[in-house]
Every structure is written in structure tokens, then in C-alpha cells.
Design an enzyme around this catalytic site. Structure first.
Site, PDB file in Angstrom:
ATOM      1  N   HIS A 107       0.828  -1.199   0.000  1.00 14.48           N
ATOM      2  CA  HIS A 107       0.000   0.000   0.000  1.00 14.48           C
ATOM      3  C   HIS A 107       0.870   1.261   0.000  1.00 14.48           C
ATOM      4  O   HIS A 107       2.085   1.213   0.177  1.00 14.48           O
ATOM      5  CB  HIS A 107      -0.932  -0.021   1.209  1.00 14.48           C
TER       6      HIS A 107
ATOM      7  N   GLU B  35       1.294   3.805   2.030  1.00 12.14           N
ATOM      8  CA  GLU B  35       2.051   4.180   3.216  1.00 12.14           C
ATOM      9  C   GLU B  35       3.360   3.397   3.320  1.00 12.14           C
ATOM     10  O   GLU B  35       4.394   3.936   3.719  1.00 12.14           O
ATOM     11  CB  GLU B  35       1.211   3.927   4.480  1.00 12.14           C
TER      12      GLU B  35
ATOM     13  N   CYS C 219      -5.264   1.152   6.509  1.00 12.73           N
ATOM     14  CA  CYS C 219      -5.998  -0.064   6.858  1.00 12.73           C
ATOM     15  C   CYS C 219      -5.460  -0.654   8.154  1.00 12.73           C
ATOM     16  O   CYS C 219      -4.291  -0.502   8.501  1.00 12.73           O
ATOM     17  CB  CYS C 219      -5.919  -1.083   5.725  1.00 12.73           C
TER      18      CYS C 219
ATOM     19  N   TRP D  78     -17.481   5.672 -37.795  1.00 13.56           N
ATOM     20  CA  TRP D  78     -16.842   6.630 -36.895  1.00 13.56           C
ATOM     21  C   TRP D  78     -17.464   8.013 -37.028  1.00 13.56           C
ATOM     22  O   TRP D  78     -17.608   8.554 -38.120  1.00 13.56           O
ATOM     23  CB  TRP D  78     -15.339   6.703 -37.155  1.00 13.56           C
TER      24      TRP D  78
ATOM     25  N   THR E 160     -26.049  -3.281 -30.017  1.00 11.46           N
ATOM     26  CA  THR E 160     -24.755  -2.675 -30.345  1.00 11.46           C
ATOM     27  C   THR E 160     -23.742  -3.747 -30.709  1.00 11.46           C
ATOM     28  O   THR E 160     -22.948  -3.588 -31.654  1.00 11.46           O
ATOM     29  CB  THR E 160     -24.232  -1.841 -29.161  1.00 11.46           C
TER      30      THR E 160
ATOM     31  N   LEU F 249     -14.171  -3.548 -27.631  1.00 13.59           N
ATOM     32  CA  LEU F 249     -14.227  -2.983 -26.267  1.00 13.59           C
ATOM     33  C   LEU F 249     -12.883  -3.094 -25.549  1.00 13.59           C
ATOM     34  O   LEU F 249     -12.822  -3.383 -24.353  1.00 13.59           O
ATOM     35  CB  LEU F 249     -15.349  -3.647 -25.448  1.00 13.59           C
TER      36      LEU F 249
ATOM     37  N   GLU G  34     -21.608   2.179 -22.875  1.00 11.78           N
ATOM     38  CA  GLU G  34     -21.243   2.695 -24.195  1.00 11.78           C
ATOM     39  C   GLU G  34     -22.328   2.475 -25.248  1.00 11.78           C
ATOM     40  O   GLU G  34     -22.093   2.702 -26.432  1.00 11.78           O
ATOM     41  CB  GLU G  34     -19.923   2.078 -24.659  1.00 11.78           C
TER      42      GLU G  34
ATOM     43  N   THR H 214     -30.217   1.110 -24.478  1.00 13.71           N
ATOM     44  CA  THR H 214     -29.585   0.813 -23.189  1.00 13.71           C
ATOM     45  C   THR H 214     -29.267   2.095 -22.429  1.00 13.71           C
ATOM     46  O   THR H 214     -29.541   2.215 -21.228  1.00 13.71           O
ATOM     47  CB  THR H 214     -28.301  -0.011 -23.407  1.00 13.71           C
TER      48      THR H 214
END
Length: 353
Positions: A54, A56, A81, A179, A205, A213, A291, A296
């Protein structure tokens, strides 16, 4: 409690460091840390990847002269934590380092921490101040906070439309995207994908555009792919099923897992979005970018389920086609950015509803 200008400066340094982990730390939050001695930063660190050390630990370990730690102040944007996870408690490492003053941006709302880290430090004789740059620290971890407070992922709506308001032409000869935006806008969209844990589209889509994606235009991890496909009409040969990343398909058929693809049954006669978001939250998914397509996106808008909207308007005109979402009301003015001719408008609705 009032904090001085220097405290704000050091906490903002923590925030800047923490942002370098965006997209790589899920399901952990973004955390940065600095060690300050006599007004100078002598150690820095940030959480770089889930399972790794982490912030720290990195910042304290980076201090070359450990004899200075007892008279130094540790700054960190999120409460350290105090529990054993993939790594030992940061509170133990801080106490063992000899640091006697810690400044925390905000308390960690995660149930296993939630004030316990601060109290453990105080019980060990460490002076702890809390709340410096609180709003900025909360904004930094908006995904993490939303998941805990709202029991759903942070939701970003994203679409590109033509100058005359269309998402796509009415007819196409191939199942590939047409596009609308320029290369700068598309590269930015891939950067956004790298920052979010998952990306969601509807089956139409997938059928119309066959999107991959991925983040092929920008360095960074590709997001988990989420597909809403009640009748499983999208072929497993579609690009989104590429095995480089996990895929979750919400279906009306049976639950099952096939290789890297998980099929999750939901009741589409009920509130499908609530079921989808609850399932994603249970799987530890903190953010999702929607997207498309138009239907949707409109479902999320109509349900009031969104935290940000990012709309790119290109310079092309179709004259006719599939209309972009337009039944949405924004309570604030957008942030507007020019992208070499394209226009990006961003609205923010998070941590409020």
C-alpha cells in the site's frame, strides 16, 4: 479543525500520486502518501496494484534516512488499513516505523476499516488529524465510495453523436462502427476504458458494430466486458468475447460459466438494471462505463442511474439515423472541452442520488 496551506499542499501531492494507480488497483481504492520532514517531502508512494504494498509502505520505505521518521509527518488521502487482507495492516507498519504524526484526508468507509485504523494509531500514541482536503479526497475515490454507499458501481454514460444528433446511420452494409468522432476523441475514449473496471453494451450494439471494447488506442488494462443479451443472440465469435478479458453476459437462460465467459440469469420482467447493478456490485466491480446503444443508455437515464455523462459531438452529419439519447435533464452546466474540432461535454451527478 483548521489546516494550513502546507497541509493542503502535501495532501494534494498525495492525491496526485494516487491517481497514477487509476485502473490498476481495483477493487482497492486509490491511495497516495508522502512523508514530510521540516516542511520538505522526503518520501513518496502510491498503491500501484491490488495485492501489492500500500501507499504508506511505499512512502515510508522510500525515506533514505530512517532516523528522521520519528520527527516526520505522514500524509495519506485515505485512512490506513488496520486489517489483514492480501497485505498486512498499514497501521502496524506506521507504528513500527516510529512516525508520531499522521494526517488523513478522509476516513475509510469500508466496513473492515471505518475508523479502526485511526483509532489503532491513536491507541499507539500517534497523533492523527483527519479531514484535510476532504472533498478532493472523496472525489478521488468516487468509485470506491459509491460502491459502498449506494451498493452499486459508479456509472458513466458515454456516447458520441453527429453534429445533427445521431448515434449511427439508419442502415449499414457491414457490422462495424461508423466513426463519428476524430482520432483524438477515440483515443481519449480508450483512455477512459483503461480507467474503469468494466464496460457495458446492449446486444443490439454488439450485433450492429461488433466492438472489441479494448484499450488498443491507449496503454492500459482493458475493462471487464458486460453484455445484456436476454436470448443470447450474439455469437461467441464476436470480438467482445476475445479471451484477453473476462466477459459477463446477463441472460434469461441458465447460470453457467464457459471458459472466461460467465452467464448470469436475471428476470427481465422485473427491474433488470437493478439486478444487473446489484450483481456487479456483489462481484466487486466498482465502475461501469455504458457505451450503448441508444436504448440501453436511455434505460439508465430514465432510471436516474448515472453518475457522469460524457458526450462527444463530432463534425459529421448523417441527416437521418438512430437518434442519440435526448430525454435527459442536467441540473448543472457541463464541463466543455474542444477536441480538435469535436466537442466533449461532461455532466456530473455523482455522490448525490
Amino acid at each position: 479543525m483548521k489546516f494550513g496551506m502546507s497541509s493542503s499542499k502535501f495532501m494534494n501531492k498525495c492525491i496526485t500520486l494516487a491517481k497514477q494507480g487509476l485502473g490498476n488497483t481495483y477493487p482497492n481504492p486509490l491511495v497516495g502518501s508522502v512523508v514530510v520532514y521540516d516542511g520538505e517531502v522526503i518520501g513518496t508512494g502510491w498503491h500501484q496494484k491490488s495485492g501489492d504494498a500500500h501507499a504508506e509502505v511505499h512512502s515510508i520505505s522510500s525515506v533514505s534516512n530512517k532516523s528522521l521518521l520519528a520527527d516526520s509527518t505522514l500524509y495519506v488521502n485515505l485512512e490506513p488499513c488496520s486489517h489483514h487482507g492480501k497485505t498486512p495492516p498499514c497501521t502496524d507498519f506506521i507504528i513500527q516505523s516510529g512516525i508520531r504524526h499522521v494526517v488523513v484526508g478522509m476516513q475509510d468507509p469500508f466496513v473492515k476499516v471505518n475508523g479502526r485504523g485511526i483509532q489503532k494509531l491513536r491507541n499507539a500514541g500517534v497523533h492523527v488529524d483527519v479531514g484535510i482536503e476532504f472533498a478532493a479526497c472523496r472525489e478521488l475515490n468516487k468509485r470506491f465510495v459509491t460502491t459502498i454507499e449506494k451498493k452499486r458501481p459508479y456509472i458513466i454514460l458515454k456516447w458520441a453523436k453527429t453534429a445533427d444528433g445521431f448515434l449511427a446511420p439508419k442502415t449499414k452494409t457491414t457490422n462495424e462502427p461508423v466513426w463519428i468522432s476524430n482520432i483524438l476523441s477515440r483515443t481519449l475514449a480508450h483512455k477512459w476504458r483503461a480507467e474503469e473496471q468494466s464496460i457495458l453494451i446492449g446486444k443490439q450494439t454488439a450485433l450492429d458494430d461488433n466492438p472489441a471494447l479494448t484499450t488498443r488506442l491507449h496503454k492500459g488494462p482493458s475493462p471487464i466486458r458486460i453484455l445484456i443479451d436476454p436470448k443470447e443472440e450474439v455469437s461467441r465469435k464476436a470480438k467482445l468475447f476475445n479471451p484477453d478479458q473476462k466477459v459477463v453476459v446477463f441472460t434469461a437462460n441458465e447460470n453457467r460459466t464457459e471458459d472466461h465467459v460467465e452467464y448470469v440469469t436475471i428476470d427481465f420482467s422485473e427491474n433488470g438494471l437493478d439486478q444487473i447493478l446489484s450483481t456487479l456490485s456483489q462481484k466487486g466491480i466498482q465502475s461501469v462505463m455504458i457505451e450503448g446503444g441508444s436504448i440501453t443508455l436511455q434505460h439508465f437515464i430514465d432510471s436516474g442511474l448515472w453518475d457522469e455523462a460524457r458526450v462527444i459531438t463530432g463534425q459529421e452529419k448523417f441527416g437521418d439515423g438512430i437518434t442519440a439519447p435526448n430525454k435527459i435533464s442536467f441540473s448543472s452546466k457541463p464541463k466543455v472541452t474542444n477536441l480538435e474540432g469535436d466537442v466533449l461535454k461532461q455532466w456530473f451527478n455523482h455522490l448525490s442520488n
